[in-house]
Structures are given as C-alpha cells and as structure tokens.
Design a protein around this motif. Structure first.
Motif, PDB file in Angstrom:
ATOM      1  N   ASN A 172      78.841 -23.161  12.350  1.00 32.05           N
ATOM      2  CA  ASN A 172      77.487 -23.623  12.610  1.00 32.05           C
ATOM      3  C   ASN A 172      76.794 -22.777  13.690  1.00 32.05           C
ATOM      4  OD1 ASN A 172      76.066 -25.971  14.689  1.00 32.05           O
ATOM      5  ND2 ASN A 172      75.189 -25.581  12.675  1.00 32.05           N
ATOM      6  N   VAL A 173      77.512 -22.578  14.800  1.00 31.46           N
ATOM      7  CA  VAL A 173      76.884 -21.932  15.959  1.00 31.46           C
ATOM      8  C   VAL A 173      76.711 -20.433  15.746  1.00 31.46           C
ATOM      9  CG1 VAL A 173      77.227 -21.380  18.395  1.00 31.46           C
ATOM     10  CG2 VAL A 173      77.737 -23.681  17.560  1.00 31.46           C
ATOM     11  N   ARG A 174      77.786 -19.781  15.259  1.00 35.92           N
ATOM     12  CA  ARG A 174      77.733 -18.331  15.162  1.00 35.92           C
ATOM     13  C   ARG A 174      77.203 -17.841  13.811  1.00 35.92           C
ATOM     14  NH1 ARG A 174      77.744 -18.606  19.785  1.00 35.92           N
ATOM     15  NH2 ARG A 174      79.441 -18.307  21.254  1.00 35.92           N
TER      16      ARG A 174
ATOM     17  N   GLY B 200      76.398 -23.137  22.724  1.00 30.23           N
ATOM     18  CA  GLY B 200      77.291 -22.786  21.607  1.00 30.23           C
ATOM     19  C   GLY B 200      78.732 -23.101  21.968  1.00 30.23           C
TER      20      GLY B 200
ATOM     21  N   LYS C 185      75.465 -19.702  11.735  1.00 26.75           N
ATOM     22  CA  LYS C 185      74.222 -20.423  11.437  1.00 26.75           C
ATOM     23  C   LYS C 185      74.270 -21.195  10.117  1.00 26.75           C
ATOM     24  CE  LYS C 185      72.323 -18.408  15.009  1.00 26.75           C
ATOM     25  NZ  LYS C 185      72.561 -19.140  16.259  1.00 26.75           N
TER      26      LYS C 185
ATOM     27  N   HIS D 110      74.993 -27.694   9.989  1.00 29.43           N
ATOM     28  CA  HIS D 110      76.191 -28.388  10.490  1.00 29.43           C
ATOM     29  C   HIS D 110      76.892 -29.248   9.442  1.00 29.43           C
ATOM     30  CE1 HIS D 110      72.936 -31.097  10.910  1.00 29.43           C
ATOM     31  NE2 HIS D 110      72.698 -30.934  12.211  1.00 29.43           N
TER      32      HIS D 110
END
Lengths: 324, 299
Positions: free
Chosen positions: B80-82, B179, B84, B87
C-alpha cells in the motif's frame, strides 16, 4: 356448559400433557452427541445412515435415544466450542463427522467414547495410534478409497493406458492422501501419473485442459472441488477422447465412464453398527478402525463411446449399475 | 450451558481477543481496512504446528508464527505505502497468498498436534482441571499483552502511529514517517493475529489450511461489539473493550449452541453473527439520538 372450542382446547392440552408424560417416561436411556464440520450432502448422508442403523438396532431418536446434533458451519472455532459443549454434557457416545470435527472432539472429549467417521487418514490426523489398536477412547471409520482397486479398474477400462491424469484440489486433506496413494499404486499397474491441480471449481476446466495430449485416461479421486465441477472435465474429455474413471459412483450418471465407490449413507450405516456396539458396553479401545466394506461398480457404456472406447462386456456384466 | 462449555467459550473468546486487538490496531488506530488476518491467522497456525511436529521447541515455534504474521502484515502495508496499491486490495492479495504458502509449509492441508508437546502441555498439568487452566493461562497472557500494548500506544512511537491513523497529512507535517508507522502497525496487528492462530492450533490439536475463513468477521464483531457495550474514550478502555467484545461474541455463540429451547441451532450461527454485528453497529447511534432527544426535552 363448555363451548366446543374450549372443550377441544382442553382435549388438546390434556393429550399434549399425556404425550409429554409418555416421552418423559421413556426418554433418554442413551445419549448420542453428533458433531459435523459443515452441512454437505455426503456428510449429511453419513449422519442419516448412523441414525437409521441405530433405529434398526432398537435405538430410536426421541424415544430411547437422546440425539444432540450440531454443525460448525465450516468454522473450526465453532467446532471447538461444540466439542466443549459435548464434553460438558458427558453423552454415552460422541460421533464426529469429518477430520476437523474429530480432532476438536478428540482434544476436548477426554474419556467419553468417540467414534469418528468420514475421516480419510485417522493415523495422520493423530486420532488413533494405529488402525488395528486405537488404544484410547477413540475409534471409527475411514472413508479412504481402495485406490489399488481403482487403479485396477482404470486398467480394465483402458487396457492400453500408460499415462494417467489425476485432477485434484491440493487444499483438500482427503485428496492429498488419495493422490499420494495413486502415485504409489499406479506404477504397479504400469502407469505413470500426471497431476493437475485445481484449488477452486472455476479452475477445474483449465486443469482438465492441461492434461490433453499428456494422458491416456483421467482418474478423479473423491475430491469435493473437482467432483462439483465434473461437467467441465467431461466436456474436455469427450472433445479429446480421454476416458474418465472416478472414485465417486454418482459421477457415472453425470457422464464418467466408470466408478468403483461407496456411498456415504453406507458409511453411516457401518458407523452406526460401531456406535451400537459401544452403547451395548464394548470399549472403543478394543475396536479396530474400520474401512468401507461395500464397494460397487457403476459403468456408463454411452459415455465410454463418447470418449472413444468400448467397455469390456464382462466388466459391464459385473457392474451393480449400468447407466444407459 | 455446562461449565466446560462456558469455560470453552471463554477460552476461545480470549484467543479471539488477540485477533480483536490486531483488528483494533489496523482498523481503528491506523484506519486501514485490513483483511490480511484471514491469511495471517492460519499462517500462524501452520508455522507453529509444522515447527512443533518437526521437533522445534514450542516457544520457538510460536515465536516463528509471530514473526510470520508480522511479515504478512508488513507486506500488506508495504504494497500500500510503497507500491501505492489500494489498501483493501493490498490486504486481499496478502489474504489469499498465505493459502499457498501454508500448503507449502505444512506439506499437506492438515497438520495434527494431538499428543505433541505444545505450549499448553505444562498448563494442562496445573493443579486444576484443563478447562480452567487453559483459559487462565490465556487470560494471564492477554493481560500482559494488553498492558504492553497500552504502554506502547502511549509511547512516542505509539502516539505517532495514532496520529498517522487519525490525520496522516498533519502527522507528516509534524515530521512523522507515516509510511513506516503504517508498516510497523500492520506488522504488530498481524503478529498478534498469527499468535492467536498458533495458540488456537495448539489448543485445538490441529492446524488446517481452511482455518482462516471468517476470522476477520469475528475480529470486527469483537471490536465493534466492544465499542457498543462500553466507552472507548481512552486507549486502555478501548483495548479492554476489544477483548470483552471477543469474549461476549464467543459466549453468544455458546448460547446459540445451547439455545435449543428457543429453537436456535448451530445452522443459524452465521445469521446470528450478522445480526449481532448489525445491532452492535447501530446501537451506539441509537443511544446517542435517544440521549439527544431527552436533552432536547429538558434543556
């Protein structure tokens, strides 16, 4: 003066009271608690078989047999709670249908006689130490298919078969044990095994197609995922003229060439006999684990023709059921 | 309800209390709808059961399970964070992947632990019946974990994590690496869930590849149910509410199993679950509007 309605109500009430009193007098000589992992036609048939066999042996539900039944609806956490509920009630016998329910009951029941059924590999599931000497308070029935007989059947149906395709779901414990056995038994009949995995029913057709050109016959173990999508395999098999042999007799009417199997109702009947013996006072520790005794041959000559072979007439004559 | 059935419900409730704490961290603190738990629960069971059967010390086996769960959670957050990935989608990916991984770890769909030495073997030899000792051991463990979790959430990192969940833009403006906070929180959440899976396998005598089905629903039901029955104004209260919610949920199931007299059967369980969660969600709103009206009437 009583009005007719009042009078009939009174009769109704008094007869209800009488029935209650009557059942109260006879009720619950023995208590059987039955736990099942999920509602499923085969597992439900097992339960019905147990009930019918017991009724035939003089234990009928509601009169002299208390029958507690719970289904975990597929949840292991609930199966665990059902097992504890039964452990607290101390019934005369617990019957556990399918592996997860049996393991949960074995962890909780501690000393209450436990009869498992529809468990493929009770030793692998650590329910018993060995099939001949269960040793503890647990015994039961395995529904392991007689794979050696099935492999012999494949050879009888397709004498020239050298490469055998097997479609199964690697997520089903039963199927994995069965396929392990197929890998042991098929070479004894001179066949090599090509496996095709399908983890859900929508993958079954792809798995069947992957076998085209690589195999001379397809064998289907009693795998829920695969059998539920049988038609997809039959279609591929007919288009490519590959005979399909199964361990599930119901599949023959749906288009497989032949099957040598048992039905789960009979598994239940045989389990019922074991339960009755325990209710009469035998100890489960002395009762060896039983396998399915009655195997029946089903054949479908029309399907054979569509899949490019002719069934041996002696084989057709020996079948219990011939699908026209 | 018999005593064994009642204590059994408490035992399962305490285990799912761990799941509820995990779900609380992801859903409530990080505001991350995380379905990974359906995968990390059986992952914990599979890792610990396979390790125990292979002769590894049960403490180490359980630690392995916790590590595996943390990795799964971190992976979801990383996707999700890296990368994208949305979620919900990221968590669905990591929910289905462990199925294959678990089959590889276990080598088969069901690993039996009946008769093996597990973490609970010494507990069963405590000077009391097993149906008291196991829930007691779980309760002690849970108290320790709840205490540690509360301390953590009040620490600087914990506060940063809470800020990340409630307003990530503001948190970033304050110099918080949001993150990393998400990855850390998700790892923590799924480590707790995997621990629950490992303990469940050890108390139930087997790990099964289908074990994770519906774990997220139970976790959510516990969190929301807990919030419905008590105030969650502080972190300590919220953590207690999660565990109480989980225990109440299992007691409700035990009640359903024993409610033959009103005609409820195990077959009705899924329906009862849905009703319970719906009531729990609706209840706080109703209570508010009821109090609101009364205040309106008597200013």
């Amino acid at each position: 003066m009583m009005t007719p309605i009042k009078r009939s109500l009174l009769t109704l009430a008094s007869s209800a009271l009488l029935t209650l009193a009557a059942t109260g007098l006879q009720a619950a000589d023995k208590h059987l608690a039955i736990t099942q992992i999920v509602e499923h036609p085969a597992l439900d048939a097992v339960r019905q078989g147990v009930q019918d066999e017991l009724a035939e042996r003089g234990y009928s539900v509601g009169t002299n047999l208390k029958w507690s039944y719970e289904s975990a609806q597929g949840s292991p956490a609930t199966a665990a709670q059902i097992a504890k509920k039964f452990a607290g009630e101390s019934p005369d016998v617990i019957v556990a249908i399918a592996t997860p329910s049996a393991q949960a009951a074995a962890a909780s029941a501690r000393g209450i006689p436990l009869v498992f059924t529809a468990v493929t590999d009770p030793v692998g599931a650590k329910l018993v130490k060995g099939l001949d000497q269960p040793g503890r308070f647990i015994t039961g029935m395995t529904d392991m298919s007689p794979i050696n007989k099935h492999m012999a059947l494949v050879k009888a149906v397709v004498p020239g078969a050298q490469r055998l395709g097997v479609i199964y779901n690697p997520g089903e414990a039963n199927s994995v044990s069965l396929v392990t056995l197929v890998n042991e038994e098929a070479p004894k009949q001179g066949m090599s095994v090509v496996e095709a995995a399908a983890t859900k029913s929508s993958d079954v057709q792809t798995a069947a197609r992957s076998l085209v050109g690589k195999v001379d016959a397809i064998y289907l173990p009693t795998d829920n995922t695969v059998i539920s999508a049988l038609e997809a395999i039959i279609k591929v098999a007919e288009q490519n003229r590959i005979p399909v042999i199964t361990g599930d007799t119901d599949s023959v009417a749906r288009g497989a060439v032949a099957a040598q199997g048992f039905n789960y109702y009979e598994v239940g009947r045989q389990t019922g006999i074991m339960v009755a013996r325990i209710l009469k006072g035998e100890s489960p520790a002395d009762m060896p684990v039983e396998g399915v005794e009655r195997v029946e041959l089903f054949v479908n000559p029309g399907a054979a023709q569509r899949m490019g072979i002719t069934l041996d007439s002696a084989l057709v004559d020996s079948a219990k059921s011939v699908v026209e | 309800m018999s005593l064994i059935a009642f204590m059994g419900a408490i035992e399962t409730g305490l285990l799912f209390g761990l799941v509820a704490l995990g779900v609380y961290i992801s859903f409530r603190i990080l505001d991350f709808p995380d379905l990974t738990v359906d995968g990390s629960f059986p992952l914990g069971a599979a890792l610990s059961a396979s390790a125990i059967v292979a002769g590894i010390n049960p403490w180490l086996a359980t630690a392995l399970a916790i590590g595996g769960g943390a990795l799964a959670g971190a992976l979801t957050a990383w996707l999700n964070v890296r990368l994208k990935i949305l979620h919900l989608l990221a968590s669905i990916l990591v929910m289905i992947a462990p199925y294959s991984v678990n089959l590889r770890i276990m080598g088969k769909p069901n690993v039996a632990l009946l008769g093996e030495t597990t973490l609970l073997t010494p507990v069963e030899n405590w000077a009391m019946p097993y149906y008291f000792s196991i829930p007691l051991a779980f309760a002690l463990l849970l108290v320790v974990i709840m205490g540690l979790l509360c301390l953590f959430l009040k620490s600087e990192i914990g506060l940063s994590m809470r800020a990340t969940g409630s307003n990530s833009r503001m948190a970033r403006a304050q110099g918080i690496a949001t993150g990393w906070m998400t990855i850390l929180g998700m790892a923590l959440a799924n480590a707790l869930v995997a621990l629950a899976g490992a303990l469940f396998a050890q108390s139930q005598g087997s790990a099964d590849v289908t074990m994770g089905v519906g774990v997220i629903v139970i976790g959510l039901a516990a969190v929301i149910g807990g919030e419905a029955i008590m105030s969650t104004r502080t972190v300590v209260l919220a953590v207690i509410a999660c565990v109480l919610g989980a225990i109440l949920y299992r007691l409700a199931i035990a009640f359903a199993l024993n409610a033959d007299f009103i005609g409820l059967k195990a077959q009705d369980l899924n329906l009862i679950t849905a009703l319970l969660v719906t009531v729990a969600i609706v209840l706080p709103g109703l209570r508010k509007s009821w109090f609101g009206k009364r205040q309106g009437a008597n200013p």
